[in-house]
Write an enzyme that holds these catalytic residues in place. Structure first.
Site, PDB file in Angstrom:
ATOM      1  N   HIS A  43     109.656  67.338 -86.895  1.00 14.67           N
ATOM      2  CA  HIS A  43     110.860  66.587 -86.567  1.00 14.67           C
ATOM      3  C   HIS A  43     111.169  66.737 -85.089  1.00 14.67           C
ATOM      4  O   HIS A  43     110.964  67.792 -84.504  1.00 14.67           O
ATOM      5  CB  HIS A  43     112.057  67.043 -87.414  1.00 14.67           C
ATOM      6  CG  HIS A  43     112.368  68.500 -87.355  1.00 14.67           C
ATOM      7  ND1 HIS A  43     111.598  69.456 -87.975  1.00 14.67           N
ATOM      8  CD2 HIS A  43     113.379  69.175 -86.740  1.00 14.67           C
ATOM      9  CE1 HIS A  43     112.124  70.660 -87.760  1.00 14.67           C
ATOM     10  NE2 HIS A  43     113.194  70.517 -87.002  1.00 14.67           N
ATOM     11  N   GLU A  86     112.619  75.781 -88.066  1.00 12.54           N
ATOM     12  CA  GLU A  86     113.219  76.252 -89.317  1.00 12.54           C
ATOM     13  C   GLU A  86     112.753  75.457 -90.521  1.00 12.54           C
ATOM     14  O   GLU A  86     112.635  75.996 -91.614  1.00 12.54           O
ATOM     15  CB  GLU A  86     114.742  76.212 -89.216  1.00 12.54           C
ATOM     16  CG  GLU A  86     115.291  77.166 -88.169  1.00 12.54           C
ATOM     17  CD  GLU A  86     116.793  77.039 -87.977  1.00 12.54           C
ATOM     18  OE1 GLU A  86     117.408  76.113 -88.554  1.00 12.54           O
ATOM     19  OE2 GLU A  86     117.350  77.866 -87.238  1.00 12.54           O
ATOM     20  N   VAL A  87     112.531  74.166 -90.340  1.00 15.09           N
ATOM     21  CA  VAL A  87     112.040  73.303 -91.412  1.00 15.09           C
ATOM     22  C   VAL A  87     110.625  72.900 -91.025  1.00 15.09           C
ATOM     23  O   VAL A  87     110.417  72.290 -89.975  1.00 15.09           O
ATOM     24  CB  VAL A  87     112.938  72.062 -91.607  1.00 15.09           C
ATOM     25  CG1 VAL A  87     112.367  71.151 -92.679  1.00 15.09           C
ATOM     26  CG2 VAL A  87     114.366  72.477 -91.951  1.00 15.09           C
ATOM     27  N   ILE A 138     123.092  68.133 -89.261  1.00 16.45           N
ATOM     28  CA  ILE A 138     124.332  68.636 -89.865  1.00 16.45           C
ATOM     29  C   ILE A 138     124.963  69.769 -89.056  1.00 16.45           C
ATOM     30  O   ILE A 138     126.104  70.138 -89.304  1.00 16.45           O
ATOM     31  CB  ILE A 138     124.132  69.080 -91.334  1.00 16.45           C
ATOM     32  CG1 ILE A 138     123.122  70.221 -91.432  1.00 16.45           C
ATOM     33  CG2 ILE A 138     123.716  67.900 -92.197  1.00 16.45           C
ATOM     34  CD1 ILE A 138     123.064  70.885 -92.798  1.00 16.45           C
ATOM     35  N   ASN A 171     110.247  71.657 -81.939  1.00 20.02           N
ATOM     36  CA  ASN A 171     110.021  73.095 -82.104  1.00 20.02           C
ATOM     37  C   ASN A 171     108.812  73.240 -83.015  1.00 20.02           C
ATOM     38  O   ASN A 171     108.760  72.652 -84.096  1.00 20.02           O
ATOM     39  CB  ASN A 171     111.240  73.767 -82.746  1.00 20.02           C
ATOM     40  CG  ASN A 171     112.450  73.734 -81.851  1.00 20.02           C
ATOM     41  OD1 ASN A 171     112.336  73.870 -80.647  1.00 20.02           O
ATOM     42  ND2 ASN A 171     113.614  73.533 -82.434  1.00 20.02           N
ATOM     43  N   ARG A 196     121.512  62.109 -88.585  1.00 21.43           N
ATOM     44  CA  ARG A 196     122.304  63.046 -87.799  1.00 21.43           C
ATOM     45  C   ARG A 196     122.077  64.481 -88.287  1.00 21.43           C
ATOM     46  O   ARG A 196     122.024  64.739 -89.486  1.00 21.43           O
ATOM     47  CB  ARG A 196     123.775  62.688 -87.873  1.00 21.43           C
ATOM     48  CG  ARG A 196     124.037  61.299 -87.339  1.00 21.43           C
ATOM     49  CD  ARG A 196     125.375  61.155 -86.656  1.00 21.43           C
ATOM     50  NE  ARG A 196     125.547  59.764 -86.240  1.00 21.43           N
ATOM     51  CZ  ARG A 196     125.085  59.259 -85.098  1.00 21.43           C
ATOM     52  NH1 ARG A 196     124.471  60.022 -84.240  1.00 21.43           N
ATOM     53  NH2 ARG A 196     125.269  57.991 -84.797  1.00 21.43           N
ATOM     54  N   HIS A 204     114.106  66.563 -82.261  1.00 23.56           N
ATOM     55  CA  HIS A 204     115.541  66.624 -82.025  1.00 23.56           C
ATOM     56  C   HIS A 204     115.825  65.690 -80.845  1.00 23.56           C
ATOM     57  O   HIS A 204     115.310  65.909 -79.749  1.00 23.56           O
ATOM     58  CB  HIS A 204     115.973  68.041 -81.637  1.00 23.56           C
ATOM     59  CG  HIS A 204     115.814  69.049 -82.725  1.00 23.56           C
ATOM     60  ND1 HIS A 204     116.856  69.428 -83.538  1.00 23.56           N
ATOM     61  CD2 HIS A 204     114.735  69.760 -83.125  1.00 23.56           C
ATOM     62  CE1 HIS A 204     116.419  70.333 -84.394  1.00 23.56           C
ATOM     63  NE2 HIS A 204     115.137  70.549 -84.159  1.00 23.56           N
TER      64      HIS A 204
END
Length: 117
Positions: A101, A96-97, A32, A88, A30, A103
């Site tokens: 990944h 951002e990371v 954060i 992204n 999940r 979403h």
């Protein structure tokens, strides 16, 4: 593993996360700071900075990531009404990371993909 990577540290168990699905090659947990009623991040356990690097260097890992996202969507009850799967890639996209990944967003109407300009 990249010791400076937040998601690599989650995979290693150094940082806690609310895991909802795990396979030998993927982890889903999940977000954060959720942007929808359901907001799960689906990542490969192996470090790749973005989806292009994953697709180029590990096509089987790309398939594993999509299969994991589908399993999470099913488990979260999102298939009937729909969901969004978003990658992204790069600064302009708001990544951002820098560990690839997806979403997985759903559980409510999500509205338009982008704001009208």
């Amino acid at each position: 593993m990249d010791n400076n990577c937040l998601f690599c540290r989650i995979v290693a168990g150094e940082i806690p996360a609310t895991v909802v699905h795990e396979t030998a090659t993927t982890l889903a947990f999940r977000d954060i700071d959720p942007k929808a009623a359901v907001h799960v991040l689906v990542i490969p356990k192996e470090h790749h900075p973005d989806v292009v690097a994953l697709a180029t260097n590990d096509p089987a890992g790309s398939a594993d990531l999509l299969a994991a996202a589908a399993a999470v969507a099913e488990a979260e009850g999102l298939r009937t009404d729909g969901f969004r799967l978003l990658f992204n890639t790069g600064a302009y996209a708001g990544q951002e990371v820098f560990h690839v990944h997806a979403h997985l967003l759903g559980g409510e109407p999500l509205g338009p993909m982008l704001a009208i300009r």
